[in-house]
Design an enzyme around this catalytic site. Structure first.
Site, PDB file in Angstrom:
ATOM      1  N   HIS A  43       1.113  -1.494  -0.291  1.00 33.01           N
ATOM      2  CA  HIS A  43      -0.032  -0.208  -0.079  1.00 33.01           C
ATOM      3  C   HIS A  43       0.956   1.478   0.178  1.00 33.01           C
ATOM      4  O   HIS A  43       0.794   1.964  -0.203  1.00 33.01           O
ATOM      5  CB  HIS A  43      -1.237  -0.272   1.363  1.00 33.01           C
ATOM      6  CG  HIS A  43      -1.523  -1.074   0.795  1.00 33.01           C
ATOM      7  ND1 HIS A  43      -2.662  -1.554   2.258  1.00 33.01           N
ATOM      8  CD2 HIS A  43      -1.823  -1.670   0.058  1.00 33.01           C
ATOM      9  CE1 HIS A  43      -3.001  -3.009   1.682  1.00 33.01           C
ATOM     10  NE2 HIS A  43      -3.501  -2.804   0.560  1.00 33.01           N
ATOM     11  N   HIS A  66      -7.197  -8.465  -7.944  1.00 35.94           N
ATOM     12  CA  HIS A  66      -7.877  -8.811  -6.944  1.00 35.94           C
ATOM     13  C   HIS A  66      -7.510  -8.558  -5.321  1.00 35.94           C
ATOM     14  O   HIS A  66      -6.264  -7.977  -4.604  1.00 35.94           O
ATOM     15  CB  HIS A  66      -6.405 -10.562  -6.582  1.00 35.94           C
ATOM     16  CG  HIS A  66      -6.926 -11.085  -7.692  1.00 35.94           C
ATOM     17  ND1 HIS A  66      -5.638 -10.861  -8.834  1.00 35.94           N
ATOM     18  CD2 HIS A  66      -6.397 -12.152  -7.949  1.00 35.94           C
ATOM     19  CE1 HIS A  66      -5.658 -12.049  -9.309  1.00 35.94           C
ATOM     20  NE2 HIS A  66      -5.917 -13.414  -8.368  1.00 35.94           N
ATOM     21  N   SER A 125      -6.544  -1.972  -0.815  1.00 33.55           N
ATOM     22  CA  SER A 125      -5.811  -1.523  -2.330  1.00 33.55           C
ATOM     23  C   SER A 125      -7.309  -0.195  -2.854  1.00 33.55           C
ATOM     24  O   SER A 125      -7.099   0.246  -3.788  1.00 33.55           O
ATOM     25  CB  SER A 125      -5.254  -2.070  -3.123  1.00 33.55           C
ATOM     26  OG  SER A 125      -6.268  -3.292  -3.464  1.00 33.55           O
ATOM     27  N   GLU A 143     -12.970  -9.013  -8.030  1.00 31.02           N
ATOM     28  CA  GLU A 143     -13.005  -9.850  -6.437  1.00 31.02           C
ATOM     29  C   GLU A 143     -14.110 -10.679  -6.732  1.00 31.02           C
ATOM     30  O   GLU A 143     -15.073 -10.754  -7.393  1.00 31.02           O
ATOM     31  CB  GLU A 143     -13.503  -9.010  -5.427  1.00 31.02           C
ATOM     32  CG  GLU A 143     -13.913  -9.963  -4.022  1.00 31.02           C
ATOM     33  CD  GLU A 143     -12.400 -10.479  -3.706  1.00 31.02           C
ATOM     34  OE1 GLU A 143     -11.535 -10.624  -3.759  1.00 31.02           O
ATOM     35  OE2 GLU A 143     -12.740 -12.013  -3.376  1.00 31.02           O
ATOM     36  N   ASP A 168     -13.259 -13.231 -12.044  1.00 27.25           N
ATOM     37  CA  ASP A 168     -11.833 -13.879 -12.440  1.00 27.25           C
ATOM     38  C   ASP A 168     -10.765 -12.613 -12.701  1.00 27.25           C
ATOM     39  O   ASP A 168     -11.106 -12.062 -13.868  1.00 27.25           O
ATOM     40  CB  ASP A 168     -11.178 -15.218 -13.490  1.00 27.25           C
ATOM     41  CG  ASP A 168      -9.385 -15.247 -13.095  1.00 27.25           C
ATOM     42  OD1 ASP A 168      -9.446 -14.610 -12.431  1.00 27.25           O
ATOM     43  OD2 ASP A 168      -9.503 -15.860 -14.490  1.00 27.25           O
ATOM     44  N   GLY A 169      -9.737 -11.618 -11.969  1.00 27.41           N
ATOM     45  CA  GLY A 169      -9.226 -10.889 -11.904  1.00 27.41           C
ATOM     46  C   GLY A 169      -8.394 -11.398 -13.193  1.00 27.41           C
ATOM     47  O   GLY A 169      -7.832 -10.033 -13.894  1.00 27.41           O
ATOM     48  N   ASP A 189      -2.810  -9.047  -7.122  1.00 27.05           N
ATOM     49  CA  ASP A 189      -2.110  -8.791  -5.650  1.00 27.05           C
ATOM     50  C   ASP A 189      -2.853 -10.174  -5.161  1.00 27.05           C
ATOM     51  O   ASP A 189      -4.089 -10.477  -4.388  1.00 27.05           O
ATOM     52  CB  ASP A 189      -2.963  -7.732  -4.869  1.00 27.05           C
ATOM     53  CG  ASP A 189      -2.699  -8.659  -3.323  1.00 27.05           C
ATOM     54  OD1 ASP A 189      -2.184  -9.581  -2.959  1.00 27.05           O
ATOM     55  OD2 ASP A 189      -3.132  -7.395  -2.517  1.00 27.05           O
TER      56      ASP A 189
HETATM   57  C1  SAM Z   1      -4.587 -11.063  -1.003  1.00 26.23           C
HETATM   58  S1  SAM Z   1      -5.910 -10.617  -1.193  1.00 26.23           S
HETATM   59  C2  SAM Z   1      -6.483  -8.906  -2.162  1.00 26.23           C
HETATM   60  C3  SAM Z   1      -6.392  -7.892  -0.921  1.00 26.23           C
HETATM   61  C4  SAM Z   1      -5.785  -6.144  -2.103  1.00 26.23           C
HETATM   62  N1  SAM Z   1      -5.454  -6.515  -3.246  1.00 26.23           N
HETATM   63  C5  SAM Z   1      -5.772  -5.236  -1.341  1.00 26.23           C
HETATM   64  O1  SAM Z   1      -4.551  -4.566  -0.992  1.00 26.23           O
HETATM   65  O2  SAM Z   1      -6.240  -5.228  -0.199  1.00 26.23           O
HETATM   66  C6  SAM Z   1      -6.899 -11.390  -2.702  1.00 26.23           C
HETATM   67  C7  SAM Z   1      -8.144 -11.245  -2.682  1.00 26.23           C
HETATM   68  O3  SAM Z   1      -8.760 -12.107  -4.307  1.00 26.23           O
HETATM   69  C8  SAM Z   1      -9.834 -12.625  -4.225  1.00 26.23           C
HETATM   70  N2  SAM Z   1      -9.511 -13.499  -5.428  1.00 26.23           N
HETATM   71  C9  SAM Z   1      -8.712 -14.897  -5.368  1.00 26.23           C
HETATM   72  N3  SAM Z   1      -9.179 -15.207  -6.745  1.00 26.23           N
HETATM   73  C10 SAM Z   1      -9.431 -14.420  -7.456  1.00 26.23           C
HETATM   74  C11 SAM Z   1      -9.382 -15.029  -9.011  1.00 26.23           C
HETATM   75  N4  SAM Z   1      -9.421 -14.964  -9.545  1.00 26.23           N
HETATM   76  N5  SAM Z   1     -10.054 -13.279  -9.195  1.00 26.23           N
HETATM   77  C12 SAM Z   1      -9.899 -12.228  -8.546  1.00 26.23           C
HETATM   78  N6  SAM Z   1     -10.317 -12.338  -7.686  1.00 26.23           N
HETATM   79  C13 SAM Z   1     -10.064 -13.745  -6.629  1.00 26.23           C
HETATM   80  C14 SAM Z   1      -9.613 -13.628  -3.081  1.00 26.23           C
HETATM   81  O4  SAM Z   1     -11.224 -13.420  -2.405  1.00 26.23           O
HETATM   82  C15 SAM Z   1      -9.181 -11.976  -2.022  1.00 26.23           C
HETATM   83  O5  SAM Z   1     -10.104 -11.309  -1.627  1.00 26.23           O
END
Ligand code: SAM
Length: 307
Positions: A43, A66, A125, A143, A168-169, A189
């Site tokens: 961050h 993500h 983020s 997400e 899916d991101g 992320d």
């Molecule tokens: C490490 S956390 C993200 C934290 C965020 N970027 C932050 O810094 O505040 C990862 C997130 O990705 C989500 N996630 C997992 N697989 C995913 C995918 N294929 N596409 C999008 N989101 C996904 C999870 O549910 C989780 O909320």
């Protein structure tokens, strides 16, 4: 009465059933880790990059592949149970006047968000990015987890310039790049719940970069297994992507069984002189956030230059 469905649990499967790989990664909850050392590095650098991008009067896209829930209560539930934030944002708050200038934008943003949302709220983020949008800028936050997506949509779904998507991101990269703005930051992320995530992340960067080579990219990765980290760095160095800076911060030795040693960021097309800023900042963070005195570490190197 219909049973309440707990979407965090896997359904019972018939013998021999094969679960798609990505479905297996749905147990992760960032709330347990909010505000920890990994979040601080990610961050703080996110803040520096946004400041640079917003310095020019041209619209910007921020794509957060993500995104997580966007806001976390450090005083309740998951974050309070692990207390990981105490070694991250908690330590920084305790550092007072000694905090380097490069961290002030990040800390001010965290404080402003706490003032607006509640004193124990720490931003994720997408909330940090949303708070910086100017008229004409866009944030797309993706997400995949249904409850987490719902929380994020409730927090940010109605803000001007913000789109909250489920799904899916990695797939969103193909749908959204290159952006019409031709300027932007892509933050990737993923949760690293599965061993294949390093390779999936590096491959996704390669695909995205072929669509949008001038974008700024920031990838977060855990530092736990040194072999996996070196293989990941090598995969990125060999991918053909140029101007790749890698920054790592560790707060305990990699030999420790307990938790991560630290984390790293892959930065593609980083802003001018961000490398110099990080070369001054990382040693301070390593000293300040080390679990015990003297065990903190850092490294900063270009995996690929211009050529
Ligand atoms: C490490 S956390 C993200 C934290 C965020 N970027 C932050 O810094 O505040 C990862 C997130 O990705 C989500 N996630 C997992 N697989 C995913 C995918 N294929 N596409 C999008 N989101 C996904 C999870 O549910 C989780 O909320």
């Amino acid at each position: 009465m219909r049973p309440r469905v707990d979407t965090a649990r896997r359904p019972a499967l018939p013998p021999g059933a094969i679960l798609p790989r990505r479905r297996e990664t749905m147990n992760y909850r960032h709330a347990f880790h909010a505000g920890n050392v990994g979040d601080v590095l990610k961050h703080a650098v996110l803040s520096l990059i946004l400041t640079h991008l917003m310095a020019k009067p041209k619209p910007v896209l921020v794509l957060d592949t993500h995104a997580g829930a966007g806001a976390y209560d450090l005083d309740g539930g998951a974050a309070a149970r692990t207390g990981e934030w105490r070694g991250g944002i908690g330590r920084l708050r305790g550092a007072g006047a000694a905090v380097p200038a490069a961290l002030r934008g990040y800390l001010t943003a965290v404080a402003d968000i706490a003032a607006a949302h509640g004193p124990t709220i720490y931003p994720g983020s997408p909330l940090l990015a949303a708070a910086r949008l100017r008229p004409g800028d866009r944030l797309v936050a993706v997400e995949r987890h249904p409850e987490t997506h719902a929380a994020l949509a409730a927090l940010l779904g109605r803000r001007p310039g913000v789109t909250v998507r489920d799904g899916d991101g990695y797939a969103a990269l193909a749908a959204l790049l290159p952006p019409p703005e031709r300027r932007g930051l892509v933050l990737m992320d993923p949760p690293f719940e599965d061993r294949g995530e390093y390779a999936a992340l590096a491959a996704a960067l390669g695909r995205a970069h072929r669509r949008f080579a001038t974008g700024v990219y920031m990838l977060w990765y855990p530092v736990k297994d040194p072999g996996a980290v070196e293989a990941f760095r090598q995969q990125i160095a060999d991918s053909g992507v140029r101007r790749v800076l890698a920054a790592e911060l560790t707060v305990r030795p990699t030999t420790t069984i307990r938790g991560l040693a630290g984390s790293g960021l892959i930065l593609v097309n980083p802003p001018y002189r961000l490398d110099e800023t990080l070369r001054a900042l990382l040693p301070w963070l390593a000293d300040t956030l080390a679990e015990t005195p003297g065990v903190g570490g850092w490294r900063l190197d270009w995996l690929r230059g211009e050529a």
